[in-house]
Design a protein around this motif. Sequence first.
Motif, PDB file in Angstrom:
ATOM      1  N   LEU A  56       0.957  -1.093  -0.038  1.00 23.82           N
ATOM      2  CA  LEU A  56       0.008   0.099   0.178  1.00 23.82           C
ATOM      3  C   LEU A  56       1.064   1.264   0.109  1.00 23.82           C
ATOM      4  CD1 LEU A  56      -3.037  -1.236   2.615  1.00 23.82           C
ATOM      5  CD2 LEU A  56      -2.967  -1.148   0.071  1.00 23.82           C
ATOM      6  N   ASN A  57       1.289   1.653  -1.183  1.00 25.40           N
ATOM      7  CA  ASN A  57       2.263   2.627  -1.192  1.00 25.40           C
ATOM      8  C   ASN A  57       1.552   3.942  -1.724  1.00 25.40           C
ATOM      9  OD1 ASN A  57       1.374   2.329  -3.927  1.00 25.40           O
ATOM     10  ND2 ASN A  57       3.331   1.397  -4.370  1.00 25.40           N
ATOM     11  N   LEU A  58       2.165   5.109  -2.129  1.00 27.25           N
ATOM     12  CA  LEU A  58       1.544   6.272  -2.392  1.00 27.25           C
ATOM     13  C   LEU A  58       0.619   6.386  -3.695  1.00 27.25           C
ATOM     14  CD1 LEU A  58       4.361   8.904  -1.430  1.00 27.25           C
ATOM     15  CD2 LEU A  58       2.398   8.336  -0.281  1.00 27.25           C
ATOM     16  N   ASN A  59       0.789   5.326  -4.531  1.00 25.48           N
ATOM     17  CA  ASN A  59      -0.101   5.028  -5.542  1.00 25.48           C
ATOM     18  C   ASN A  59      -1.760   4.909  -5.128  1.00 25.48           C
ATOM     19  OD1 ASN A  59       2.128   5.318  -7.260  1.00 25.48           O
ATOM     20  ND2 ASN A  59       2.397   2.841  -7.520  1.00 25.48           N
ATOM     21  N   PHE A  60      -1.678   4.548  -3.995  1.00 17.53           N
ATOM     22  CA  PHE A  60      -3.310   4.483  -3.615  1.00 17.53           C
ATOM     23  C   PHE A  60      -3.811   5.983  -2.898  1.00 17.53           C
ATOM     24  CE2 PHE A  60      -1.737   0.116  -3.905  1.00 17.53           C
ATOM     25  CZ  PHE A  60      -2.683  -0.532  -4.397  1.00 17.53           C
ATOM     26  N   SER A  61      -2.789   6.599  -2.621  1.00 19.54           N
ATOM     27  CA  SER A  61      -2.994   7.824  -2.052  1.00 19.54           C
ATOM     28  C   SER A  61      -3.644   9.100  -3.199  1.00 19.54           C
ATOM     29  CB  SER A  61      -2.038   8.789  -1.319  1.00 19.54           C
ATOM     30  OG  SER A  61      -2.300   9.915  -1.049  1.00 19.54           O
ATOM     31  N   CYS A  62      -4.925   9.152  -3.420  1.00 24.33           N
ATOM     32  CA  CYS A  62      -5.596   9.745  -4.505  1.00 24.33           C
ATOM     33  C   CYS A  62      -5.879  11.217  -4.280  1.00 24.33           C
ATOM     34  CB  CYS A  62      -6.730   8.979  -5.004  1.00 24.33           C
ATOM     35  SG  CYS A  62      -6.316   7.320  -5.026  1.00 24.33           S
ATOM     36  N   TRP A  67     -13.860   7.917 -14.012  1.00 24.00           N
ATOM     37  CA  TRP A  67     -14.597   6.759 -14.651  1.00 24.00           C
ATOM     38  C   TRP A  67     -14.628   6.774 -15.998  1.00 24.00           C
ATOM     39  CZ3 TRP A  67     -17.639   3.746 -10.457  1.00 24.00           C
ATOM     40  CH2 TRP A  67     -17.649   2.279 -10.776  1.00 24.00           C
ATOM     41  N   ASN A  68     -14.201   5.729 -16.721  1.00 23.66           N
ATOM     42  CA  ASN A  68     -14.159   5.756 -18.375  1.00 23.66           C
ATOM     43  C   ASN A  68     -15.962   6.008 -18.662  1.00 23.66           C
ATOM     44  OD1 ASN A  68     -14.261   4.785 -21.174  1.00 23.66           O
ATOM     45  ND2 ASN A  68     -12.117   4.669 -20.801  1.00 23.66           N
ATOM     46  N   HIS A  69     -16.046   6.826 -19.691  1.00 19.95           N
ATOM     47  CA  HIS A  69     -17.419   7.162 -20.156  1.00 19.95           C
ATOM     48  C   HIS A  69     -17.936   5.847 -20.857  1.00 19.95           C
ATOM     49  CE1 HIS A  69     -17.221  11.283 -18.664  1.00 19.95           C
ATOM     50  NE2 HIS A  69     -15.918  11.255 -19.271  1.00 19.95           N
ATOM     51  N   ASN A  70     -17.105   5.014 -21.427  1.00 17.41           N
ATOM     52  CA  ASN A  70     -17.743   3.822 -21.939  1.00 17.41           C
ATOM     53  C   ASN A  70     -17.506   2.540 -21.636  1.00 17.41           C
ATOM     54  OD1 ASN A  70     -18.387   5.583 -24.289  1.00 17.41           O
ATOM     55  ND2 ASN A  70     -16.563   5.448 -25.381  1.00 17.41           N
ATOM     56  N   ASP A  71     -16.291   2.497 -20.955  1.00 20.64           N
ATOM     57  CA  ASP A  71     -15.874   0.923 -20.150  1.00 20.64           C
ATOM     58  C   ASP A  71     -16.265   1.140 -18.833  1.00 20.64           C
ATOM     59  OD1 ASP A  71     -15.317  -0.074 -22.928  1.00 20.64           O
ATOM     60  OD2 ASP A  71     -13.489   0.749 -22.540  1.00 20.64           O
ATOM     61  N   ASP A  72     -17.268   0.386 -18.167  1.00 22.83           N
ATOM     62  CA  ASP A  72     -17.555   0.456 -16.796  1.00 22.83           C
ATOM     63  C   ASP A  72     -16.262  -0.082 -15.887  1.00 22.83           C
ATOM     64  OD1 ASP A  72     -19.765   1.826 -16.827  1.00 22.83           O
ATOM     65  OD2 ASP A  72     -20.975   0.264 -16.738  1.00 22.83           O
ATOM     66  N   HIS A  73     -15.454  -0.775 -16.498  1.00 26.24           N
ATOM     67  CA  HIS A  73     -14.426  -1.655 -15.726  1.00 26.24           C
ATOM     68  C   HIS A  73     -12.917  -0.740 -15.719  1.00 26.24           C
ATOM     69  CE1 HIS A  73     -13.802  -2.651 -20.020  1.00 26.24           C
ATOM     70  NE2 HIS A  73     -12.340  -2.841 -19.611  1.00 26.24           N
ATOM     71  N   ILE A  74     -12.985   0.396 -16.330  1.00 30.49           N
ATOM     72  CA  ILE A  74     -11.552   1.190 -16.271  1.00 30.49           C
ATOM     73  C   ILE A  74     -11.712   2.566 -15.316  1.00 30.49           C
ATOM     74  CG2 ILE A  74     -10.318   2.502 -17.936  1.00 30.49           C
ATOM     75  CD1 ILE A  74     -10.724   0.605 -20.100  1.00 30.49           C
ATOM     76  N   LEU A  75     -10.881   2.513 -14.506  1.00 24.80           N
ATOM     77  CA  LEU A  75     -10.780   3.881 -13.724  1.00 24.80           C
ATOM     78  C   LEU A  75      -9.507   4.162 -13.981  1.00 24.80           C
ATOM     79  CD1 LEU A  75     -12.497   2.525 -10.273  1.00 24.80           C
ATOM     80  CD2 LEU A  75     -13.568   3.880 -12.107  1.00 24.80           C
ATOM     81  N   ALA A  76      -9.252   5.606 -13.436  1.00 24.05           N
ATOM     82  CA  ALA A  76      -8.086   6.271 -13.302  1.00 24.05           C
ATOM     83  C   ALA A  76      -7.880   7.241 -12.085  1.00 24.05           C
ATOM     84  CB  ALA A  76      -7.931   7.107 -14.821  1.00 24.05           C
ATOM     85  N   THR A  77      -6.961   7.276 -11.472  1.00 21.60           N
ATOM     86  CA  THR A  77      -6.749   8.044 -10.420  1.00 21.60           C
ATOM     87  C   THR A  77      -5.318   8.913 -10.563  1.00 21.60           C
ATOM     88  OG1 THR A  77      -5.539   6.211  -9.077  1.00 21.60           O
ATOM     89  CG2 THR A  77      -7.841   6.470  -8.754  1.00 21.60           C
ATOM     90  N   ALA A  78      -5.583  10.141  -9.865  1.00 19.29           N
ATOM     91  CA  ALA A  78      -4.333  10.995  -9.733  1.00 19.29           C
ATOM     92  C   ALA A  78      -3.598  10.959  -8.189  1.00 19.29           C
ATOM     93  CB  ALA A  78      -4.798  12.424  -9.985  1.00 19.29           C
ATOM     94  N   ALA A  79      -2.365  10.344  -8.110  1.00 14.20           N
ATOM     95  CA  ALA A  79      -1.743  10.094  -6.999  1.00 14.20           C
ATOM     96  C   ALA A  79      -1.067  11.327  -6.526  1.00 14.20           C
ATOM     97  CB  ALA A  79      -0.760   8.864  -7.028  1.00 14.20           C
ATOM     98  N   THR A  80      -0.811  11.424  -5.156  1.00 17.23           N
ATOM     99  CA  THR A  80      -0.032  12.564  -4.578  1.00 17.23           C
ATOM    100  C   THR A  80       1.439  12.318  -4.900  1.00 17.23           C
ATOM    101  OG1 THR A  80       0.012  11.210  -2.567  1.00 17.23           O
ATOM    102  CG2 THR A  80      -1.747  12.881  -2.845  1.00 17.23           C
TER     103      THR A  80
END
Length: 783
Positions: A56-62, A67-80
Amino acid sequence: MTSKTICIAQDGSANALALNKDNSQIVIAGRNVFKIFTLLDDRFEEVCNLRVGKNLNLNFSCNDVAWNHNDDHILATAATNGAVVLWNLNRPTRSKQEYVFMDHKRTVNKVSFHMTEPMWLISGSQDGTMKCFDLRVKEAIKTFYSNTESVRDVQFCPQQPHTFAAVSENGHVQQWDMRKPDRYFQHFTAHSGPIFACDWHPEATWLATASRDKTIKVWDLSGKPSCDYTIHTIASVGRIKWRPQKKYHIASCALVVDCSINVWDIRRPYIPFASFNEHKDVPTGVAWRGNPQSFLSTSRDCTLYHHVFDDAVRPASKANPQSVALDLRGDVTCACKVKYEPTITARLSNLMRRTPVTNDDAFCMASSVMHRFSLNVRQPLWFKIAAESYLLSGNLNEICDHNARVAISFGKESIGTTWQVLKIMHADPLDLLLKISPTAPKEDIANTSNTAQGGTKNPGMEQSNASKQSSHEHDVKSLQGENLAGATSGGDDETETETEAPENQNIGPSTNSTTVLPRRPLLSDIPSTSRGDFIFGETEYEPVSLEHPGENRQIVMRMEDDEWTKELQKEAFPLRHEIKDRSPPPEQFPNHPPELGEDATSVIVEDQPQLVVPHLSKPLAFDFTPMILKALDYHVALRDLQTTVSMLIVLGEKRKNLKIPIALQEHWILEYLDMLGKFKLWHVATQIIQLAWIPSISQLNQQSTLIHLCCATCTKPLQRSAWLCDHCHTSEHALCSVCNQVVRGIYVWCQGCAHGGHINHMREWFNGNRQCPAGCGHLCEYN
């Protein structure tokens, strides 16, 4: 779809949230929470917890989630830590992390998917860059340099697929074309502070921006950028989101202080259309569920809410339509509620027509009538005249006289009297005596003032005694003449006095010798001596020579003689009571004065006995401090801070005796400076700051004196004060927009378009033009 407000608590606070394409699931992300929920009719149901695994590194600190507008299974986060993380919910493993992009050097503030190109993901970072990632090749295909400190938000335009907008912390808005990553095609200054969020209108080419300057601005970007609407809030705005199917409604949440989520009608910029007050801490995210009646929000209080618009609070319905306001000109404005009584026809039509139960499109309207009363139309004119005409430094007497004349000439007799009284209380006594007797020598006035303060010489007493002595000699001569005439002519036995003349001495020019009988001496016969009017002794009196009345002879008066007492009562004054001699015997008063001690005061008069008074106390000075304090409090109560502050400055070091708290003095001066600023009396305000004795006020002129400039060619900050840019080595940033020459003196520029030039050239240009002389089309304001 749920029709009531529901809530769920979390383990940590979320920084952002996002909905999937059918608005049935919601994801929340923060530093310590990353979950997906399904929204049911009466509750939230947790579907997946993405914050799992051993690392559990800083990649999980958002900071943000999309959420992708076409694919419900794709997410993107901006990490600190500067990473852009891609998540795949279809992965069979427990960890759903798909890929990590480490292209940014600093924290990523925002991520956003393209509406029609599901494989395009754009991000904005603290390093001042924006990157477009292609999910198919797993790399950043384009980089956009904003040349600013940080990019806080990026959003694709719904009407123009190849256009996106970026806002930064310097208050600028940039529009970019995805096909031309070298340079933005439009740039303008939107706010005076950092911009934290932006959102495109789903139907019109409007871009809403939210800033720390407590405003939300709506910009029409169909052509040249123009601010069509401005909303004023009570705190810095952190998030904004347009309300679906409502053209003029937008939701906002504050960055600090305010815990409410407000929905604004941009046509009513000062009061929210609706408010939701369920959160106990500052909200961090807002997302509409595809319809205008419900939305979701997160907050720092670790809660997730689903709001129903029917449960909203209408602040406009609680607004008081009655108010009173007082402006700087002395006018009073009063608003009173209008009682509207519908007519019979209107009531019958309402009964026959079915009205909807709720109408969320209607803004609560309140009718009121306004009355304006003018108290003193000359007050602003007097304020400006007094501020510009008052003297605040120099001689106290001259300052008070001048300021009193200024006040009286304008009809302010009470203020003029106050200045005159202040002069009397603290004026120099020497100056007052000079004005009272301008022809008298200054040395005499100085001696008089010194004697009044406890000196040893009193010229006024000398003059008084001398006048008394001269008048006494005149009376003696006149009485001698009357007695001589009475003796030669004869008279009644009762009034006739006997005189005794020396032997062989005749009186008068008559040839017949007449014998002069001796008489008792009268009070007028006593000659004036250098040692006093009376000389006490034991010898008998001697005859007085009428031919030589000024001859120094000793005359002894016997107070026990009844005839002498009667004569004294007759010729001098009646005795009121018996005189008891309590003074020491005459032997103890020598002819020469004794040595004076430290506490003795001597008054020496010419040709008069020396009087020595031991232990004469000096007069005590009167304390005017309570009167000055009452005068200052009186003018403060009248909101006449101009007189109060001016008197405090004029008093100088004497104000320390007033013992007024420094905080109160600072409050008075700051409020007076604010009033001067409203009347644009900047030179008077500068003088007040220079004469201020409080450090926090005297340092006001040292604030906001540093200006950071950037090159007009490469838009990079200038590292030093020079005519050449260190990056592109050009001098275009210092060129005059009128003469196109390098400005080597005072440079003036517009904060809106950043064009400027010589101050004289700019002044001449704006005397007949409003647009920028550089030809950019900006309407500059020169003042």
